[in-house]
Design an enzyme around this catalytic site. Structure first.
Site, mmCIF file in Angstrom:
data_model
loop_
_atom_site.group_PDB
_atom_site.id
_atom_site.type_symbol
_atom_site.label_atom_id
_atom_site.label_comp_id
_atom_site.label_asym_id
_atom_site.label_seq_id
_atom_site.Cartn_x
_atom_site.Cartn_y
_atom_site.Cartn_z
ATOM 1 N N TRP A 100 7.973 -0.133 -7.049
ATOM 2 C CA TRP A 100 8.871 -1.760 -5.939
ATOM 3 C C TRP A 100 9.940 -2.487 -6.849
ATOM 4 C CZ3 TRP A 100 6.273 -2.355 -2.085
ATOM 5 C CH2 TRP A 100 5.176 -1.384 -1.506
ATOM 6 N N ASP A 132 7.728 -10.115 -9.236
ATOM 7 C CA ASP A 132 6.407 -9.770 -8.289
ATOM 8 C C ASP A 132 5.329 -9.735 -9.197
ATOM 9 O OD1 ASP A 132 4.959 -8.410 -6.464
ATOM 10 O OD2 ASP A 132 6.730 -6.911 -6.111
ATOM 11 N N LYS A 186 -4.294 -6.661 -3.396
ATOM 12 C CA LYS A 186 -4.424 -6.172 -5.043
ATOM 13 C C LYS A 186 -5.840 -6.768 -5.129
ATOM 14 C CE LYS A 186 -1.359 -3.882 -4.218
ATOM 15 N NZ LYS A 186 0.248 -3.712 -3.909
HETATM 16 C C1 LIG Z 1 1.658 -3.590 -3.027
HETATM 17 C C2 LIG Z 1 3.277 -4.107 -3.156
HETATM 18 C C3 LIG Z 1 4.307 -4.680 -3.177
HETATM 19 C C4 LIG Z 1 4.368 -4.778 -1.305
HETATM 20 O O1 LIG Z 1 3.429 -5.364 -1.152
HETATM 21 P P1 LIG Z 1 3.195 -5.764 0.585
HETATM 22 O O2 LIG Z 1 1.951 -6.876 1.316
HETATM 23 O O3 LIG Z 1 2.640 -4.225 1.456
HETATM 24 O O4 LIG Z 1 4.427 -6.157 1.353
HETATM 25 C C5 LIG Z 1 5.155 -5.117 -3.884
HETATM 26 N N1 LIG Z 1 4.805 -5.011 -5.061
HETATM 27 C C6 LIG Z 1 4.095 -4.694 -6.469
HETATM 28 C C7 LIG Z 1 3.932 -4.971 -7.348
HETATM 29 C C8 LIG Z 1 2.845 -3.942 -5.159
HETATM 30 O O5 LIG Z 1 1.869 -3.259 -6.052
#
Ligand SMILES: *Cc1c(COP(=O)(O)O)cnc(C)c1O
Length: 367
Positions: free
Chosen positions: A105, A175, A199
């Site tokens: 990511w 993030d 998540k």
């Molecule tokens: C799953 C994930 C993403 C992607 O997220 P989307 O909502 O599918 O765009 C980005 N960063 C991290 C750390 C993730 O676990």
């Protein structure tokens, strides 16, 4: 069909607490507050405005943040934030943004930022295959970067920072998609925190963005930006700029209520998450090498436990047998293979114990 939600180890969308699912089920037919299905509720209704208000208040209370932050519920996932952030803070600034490339990511975030301006990757784990995170000695932060971005938990590799990185004088952007509201954090030290819901805190469709007012106030106006991508429009519309994902925001509200009222806050949430992770890492470490962890020990994630078995064939038979035993979502990310147990907020300690038992009997049968 048997209810297999309890054993959902999926990396995302992840498991949700049973008590939340029970309320969701009822809300599809008739919300207790309105007598109408949540799926048919207007985003302009008083009910939905109160949902937004309470969800925002819960996020603020859980993280201990006050009015210096805007709290937004946006669409487009974390992926859209990979672009919205550099569009807002980097494009046309003449400055450089600093990024850590710590995994799958982090790499995606870097690629998007590069489209908007100068990006300096301070550290990359790519060549070494993303088995660890950087140590402090390996990092030199600039004091005049546009901002500094990192991923707190690399979901694919199961690598998690257990400290805050960067200079307090440079806007810190993080993030937190896969560990948001899983543990207490020093939220005030960040300028932007973003996390989609699917998540840890809800279903897919909504992304929580915390953005410091001072950062947005000092960001350049991007004249020809599509209105939807301008944080200022989302702020002034109170996350109701166009039709928002009413259902996803409602479920996210229920999860924040659950963390507050049933779990008892983020300290307790962390204790539960830590317990599950300990169970699984102990099972790996105590397996005499039958199972091997992907991540370096000090960088191990409390959310995603990635591990391997001796051969791909053995991994395949592990995953197949696990599936037959009712476990789901254990396949490693398509970019990495192996096994990954995601143990988000909604997954119970009992589920982790059941997986440990399964790992032990699988090992007995295959040694
Ligand atoms: C799953 C994930 C993403 C992607 O997220 P989307 O909502 O599918 O765009 C980005 N960063 C991290 C750390 C993730 O676990």
């Amino acid at each position: 069909m048997k209810n297999l939600n309890e054993l959902n180890f999926s990396a995302g969308p992840g498991a949700l607490p049973q008590s939340v699912l029970d309320q969701v089920q009822q809300s599809i037919i008739a919300l207790p507050e309105t007598g109408m299905s949540v799926l048919g509720m207007s985003h302009r209704s008083a009910w939905f405005l109160s949902v937004l208000e309470e969800a925002e208040a819960n996020v603020r209370e859980l993280l201990g943040i006050d009015d210096e932050f805007h709290v937004l519920f946006l669409q487009g996932g974390a992926t859209q934030q990979f672009s919205m952030i550099p569009i807002t803070l980097l494009r046309g600034s003449g400055l450089e943004a600093e990024y850590l490339q710590t995994g799958y990511w982090g790499q995606k975030a870097v690629a998007e930022a590069k489209k908007e301006g100068k990006v300096k990757v301070l550290w990359s784990g790519e060549d070494a295959g993303y088995h660890r995170l950087p140590d402090d000695e390996e990092l030199t932060f600039s004091k005049d970067a546009a901002y500094f971005h990192y991923v707190s938990n690399e979901t694919v590799e199961g690598l998690q920072f257990h400290r805050v990185l960067g200079h307090d004088s440079v806007p810190r952007v993080c993030d937190m998609s896969s560990d948001f509201l899983s543990r207490p954090i020093e939220a005030n030290r960040f300028s932007i925190i973003y996390a989609h819901a699917q998540k840890n805190i809800g279903p897919a469709g909504v992304t929580v963005v915390l953005i410091k007012k001072s950062v947005l106030d000092s960001a350049r106006e991007q004249g020809n930006l599509p209105s939807f991508l301008d944080y200022r429009n989302q702020v002034s519309a109170h996350s109701n700029y166009n039709t928002p994902p009413v259902f996803a925001i409602y479920v996210t509200l229920l999860v924040t209520r659950w963390i507050k009222d049933e779990v008892g806050g983020l300290k307790n949430m962390e204790a539960i998450n830590r317990k599950k992770a300990e169970l699984l890492y102990q099972a790996i470490d105590g397996s005499d090498g039958f199972y091997t962890g992907w991540a370096r020990q000090e960088d191990r994630s409390l959310m995603n436990v990635a591990f391997n078995l001796a051969t791909q064939e053995l991994e395949q038979s592990f995953l197949q047998a696990a599936g037959e035993a009712g476990f789901s979502g254990l396949d490693g990310h398509r970019s990495l293979g192996g096994v990954r147990a995601s143990i988000y907020n909604g997954l119970t300690i009992s589920a982790a114990e059941q997986l440990v038992d399964f790992m032990s009997s699988f090992q007995q049968a295959h040694r």
